[in-house]
Design a protein around this motif. Structure first.
Motif, PDB file in Angstrom:
ATOM      1  N   ARG A   9       0.873  -1.181   0.000  1.00 53.61           N
ATOM      2  CA  ARG A   9       0.000   0.000   0.000  1.00 53.61           C
ATOM      3  C   ARG A   9       0.898   1.215   0.000  1.00 53.61           C
ATOM      4  NH1 ARG A   9      -4.536  -0.843   3.415  1.00 53.61           N
ATOM      5  NH2 ARG A   9      -5.307  -1.650   1.462  1.00 53.61           N
ATOM      6  N   LYS A  14      -2.938   3.816  -2.247  1.00 54.81           N
ATOM      7  CA  LYS A  14      -3.003   3.026  -3.479  1.00 54.81           C
ATOM      8  C   LYS A  14      -2.275   1.695  -3.286  1.00 54.81           C
ATOM      9  CE  LYS A  14      -2.635   7.134  -6.284  1.00 54.81           C
ATOM     10  NZ  LYS A  14      -1.706   7.820  -7.165  1.00 54.81           N
ATOM     11  N   ASP A  15      -2.917   0.637  -3.724  1.00 56.75           N
ATOM     12  CA  ASP A  15      -2.295  -0.684  -3.671  1.00 56.75           C
ATOM     13  C   ASP A  15      -1.631  -0.984  -5.003  1.00 56.75           C
ATOM     14  OD1 ASP A  15      -3.191  -1.138  -1.096  1.00 56.75           O
ATOM     15  OD2 ASP A  15      -4.963  -2.251  -1.721  1.00 56.75           O
ATOM     16  N   ARG A  16      -0.469  -1.636  -4.941  1.00 55.76           N
ATOM     17  CA  ARG A  16       0.191  -2.101  -6.155  1.00 55.76           C
ATOM     18  C   ARG A  16       1.033  -3.316  -5.789  1.00 55.76           C
ATOM     19  NH1 ARG A  16       3.431   2.145  -4.630  1.00 55.76           N
ATOM     20  NH2 ARG A  16       5.649   1.834  -4.777  1.00 55.76           N
ATOM     21  N   GLU A 127       2.334   7.884 -11.430  1.00 58.76           N
ATOM     22  CA  GLU A 127       1.338   7.858 -12.495  1.00 58.76           C
ATOM     23  C   GLU A 127       1.862   8.514 -13.763  1.00 58.76           C
ATOM     24  OE1 GLU A 127      -2.481   9.194 -11.238  1.00 58.76           O
ATOM     25  OE2 GLU A 127      -2.518   7.829  -9.535  1.00 58.76           O
TER      26      GLU A 127
END
Length: 160
Positions: A9, A14-16, A127
């Motif tokens: 996290r 945001k999770d990735r 991003e």
């Protein structure tokens, strides 16, 4: 043991998934198994005969407090500061350079290793490649040097 992808996290919740190598997987498994032994009341895991990462839900926090809940950013900052002090290197660090500073160091080392901006963007969870490009620029990679590494120049040399 082979490398795998681990759910993390990041900033903004945001999770990735990030790749981790087998040596880190083994270290994390030893840590989690030891944590379960030392603090059994805080364990919130699946029953797994093998233990290790498979015994924990993918969204389980890696670092927890005495209550078994995910530690806060402030607690993590404090623990890293304490580790710097115990190692005797606290005076060598830049003011405010703690957890986020480690992230910048990781990114700069990757940029120095000529990792592509796209790969850097993916590993850091950015991003935009523009954000990741800053590390490449900060690492001292000049535009001319980067352009000279274009594989098309190798083809041109063959044509001579």
């Amino acid at each position: 043991m082979q490398s795998r992808r681990q759910l993390v996290r990041g900033k903004g919740g945001k999770d990735r998934r990030v790749p981790i190598e087998s040596a880190l997987v083994e270290l994390l498994e030893r840590y989690l198994d030891g944590r379960a032994t030392r603090f059994p009341a805080t364990v919130k895991r699946r029953s797994s005969p093998g233990g290790g990462l498979a015994a924990w839900p993918s969204a389980a926090p890696l670092f927890v407090g005495a209550d078994g809940d995910r530690i806060t950013r402030g607690t993590l900052q404090y623990r890293v500061l304490r580790a710097f002090r115990r190692a005797g290197i606290d005076s060598d660090r830049a003011r405010g350079a703690l957890v986020h500073g480690l992230r910048h160091t990781f990114a700069t080392e990757l940029a120095n290793a000529d990792v592509s901006v796209y790969t850097l963007m993916k590993l850091l969870g950015h991003e935009s490649m523009v954000t990741s490009q800053r590390y490449v620029t900060a690492a001292g990679t000049e535009t001319r040097t980067a352009a000279a590494q274009n594989k098309l120049y190798g083809l041109l040399e063959q044509e001579r």
